[in-house]
Design a protein around this motif. Sequence first.
Motif, PDB file in Angstrom:
ATOM      1  N   CYS A  55       9.044   7.310  73.234  1.00 26.66           N
ATOM      2  CA  CYS A  55       9.623   6.107  73.849  1.00 26.66           C
ATOM      3  C   CYS A  55       9.434   4.889  72.952  1.00 26.66           C
ATOM      4  CB  CYS A  55       8.999   5.863  75.222  1.00 26.66           C
ATOM      5  SG  CYS A  55       9.684   4.416  76.074  1.00 26.66           S
ATOM      6  N   ASN A 115       3.176   9.529  75.583  1.00 28.89           N
ATOM      7  CA  ASN A 115       4.629   9.479  75.396  1.00 28.89           C
ATOM      8  C   ASN A 115       5.045   8.395  74.408  1.00 28.89           C
ATOM      9  OD1 ASN A 115       5.791  11.397  77.635  1.00 28.89           O
ATOM     10  ND2 ASN A 115       4.196  10.198  78.647  1.00 28.89           N
ATOM     11  N   TRP A 116       4.088   7.837  73.684  1.00 26.99           N
ATOM     12  CA  TRP A 116       4.354   6.696  72.808  1.00 26.99           C
ATOM     13  C   TRP A 116       5.409   7.013  71.758  1.00 26.99           C
ATOM     14  CZ3 TRP A 116       4.358   4.964  67.812  1.00 26.99           C
ATOM     15  CH2 TRP A 116       4.299   3.578  67.617  1.00 26.99           C
ATOM     16  N   ASP A 157      13.113   7.815  77.962  1.00 30.17           N
ATOM     17  CA  ASP A 157      12.693   6.640  78.716  1.00 30.17           C
ATOM     18  C   ASP A 157      11.331   6.837  79.365  1.00 30.17           C
ATOM     19  OD1 ASP A 157      12.748   5.153  81.607  1.00 30.17           O
ATOM     20  OD2 ASP A 157      13.734   3.954  80.065  1.00 30.17           O
ATOM     21  N   ASN A 158      10.486   5.827  79.260  1.00 38.10           N
ATOM     22  CA  ASN A 158       9.169   5.857  79.886  1.00 38.10           C
ATOM     23  C   ASN A 158       8.869   4.477  80.459  1.00 38.10           C
ATOM     24  OD1 ASN A 158       6.660   6.805  80.728  1.00 38.10           O
ATOM     25  ND2 ASN A 158       5.668   6.223  78.810  1.00 38.10           N
ATOM     26  N   TYR A 159       9.526   4.168  81.551  1.00 40.60           N
ATOM     27  CA  TYR A 159       9.377   2.881  82.228  1.00 40.60           C
ATOM     28  C   TYR A 159       9.675   1.706  81.288  1.00 40.60           C
ATOM     29  CZ  TYR A 159       8.080   1.399  86.889  1.00 40.60           C
ATOM     30  OH  TYR A 159       8.140   0.966  88.184  1.00 40.60           O
ATOM     31  N   SER A 160      10.827   1.783  80.643  1.00 40.59           N
ATOM     32  CA  SER A 160      11.192   0.792  79.634  1.00 40.59           C
ATOM     33  C   SER A 160      11.617  -0.542  80.242  1.00 40.59           C
ATOM     34  CB  SER A 160      12.321   1.335  78.749  1.00 40.59           C
ATOM     35  OG  SER A 160      13.470   1.635  79.534  1.00 40.59           O
ATOM     36  N   ASP A 167      -1.171   7.953  79.737  1.00 41.54           N
ATOM     37  CA  ASP A 167       0.209   8.399  79.903  1.00 41.54           C
ATOM     38  C   ASP A 167       1.128   7.690  78.917  1.00 41.54           C
ATOM     39  OD1 ASP A 167       2.474   9.673  81.163  1.00 41.54           O
ATOM     40  OD2 ASP A 167       2.879   7.758  82.138  1.00 41.54           O
ATOM     41  N   ILE A 168       0.911   6.386  78.728  1.00 41.31           N
ATOM     42  CA  ILE A 168       1.732   5.618  77.790  1.00 41.31           C
ATOM     43  C   ILE A 168       1.531   6.128  76.365  1.00 41.31           C
ATOM     44  CG2 ILE A 168       2.086   3.342  76.761  1.00 41.31           C
ATOM     45  CD1 ILE A 168       1.407   2.146  79.483  1.00 41.31           C
ATOM     46  N   ARG A 195      -0.151   3.117  86.168  1.00 46.35           N
ATOM     47  CA  ARG A 195       0.432   3.942  85.103  1.00 46.35           C
ATOM     48  C   ARG A 195      -0.528   3.850  83.928  1.00 46.35           C
ATOM     49  NH1 ARG A 195       5.195   6.291  85.043  1.00 46.35           N
ATOM     50  NH2 ARG A 195       6.150   6.933  83.092  1.00 46.35           N
TER      51      ARG A 195
END
Length: 222
Positions: free
Chosen positions: A116, A112-113, A46-49, A108-109, A104
């Motif tokens: 997530c 971790n793409w 999970d990455n701020y889903s 960072d997104i 954010r």
Amino acid sequence: IKPRYEPGPRLKQWSRMDGMEQTGHLLTEWLSSPNWIDVAGANYVDNYSYYLNYQSARNAIVSHLHNCKPGQWYSMESLLGTIKTDNPFILRSQLYTAGLIHYRSKRDILANWRKCDGEILIGMLASSLYELGIVAVGYTRSTALDAEEQVNPDAFMVTDFGARVLLAQAKAALKKEGGLDQGENLSPTSEANANRTLVVQPNFELLLLQSDLPTLYSLVPF
């Protein structure tokens, strides 16, 4: 009250559709429904889903599937690479309006793409689209399905049935944009079939000899 199925107001209309028409309606619902949850890939982190826009990503995947040749295998990595190159924030279109992008970072997104966003996209193919019969999935390891833990498929293929559903869905979308009611165009094949397809055995077992959806749905309450 004894639990049982009860016919809804649209059961008769639904039972008149053939399998392709039913799948087309389910696909349309999947593309637009915020309540339909796909099973994420096996390696999902999970990455701020909470802010993800699933409808946008689903439409993007279907758009890519239209460019795939039915019966030909494609690697999952090639699809993910194409989507990430075209629009890595396809699942993040709501971030800008929510203001989340300000604290954010894109870095960072993107870092971790794959774990997530990529796993969610794999899950859309390997769960909903696979279960609808629109795509088939494949594994490079022969023991992948024997493993106790979930394993992501390595490849996917648009089935011949899926290609017909995608084409019909695209045409229906165009008709809807033109103001036509796609619900009125129902297949008359099942209703016109006068053959008796249901056999009741002496032990009261029911045998349906061929696909006959009106008969099948008439048995649901029992």
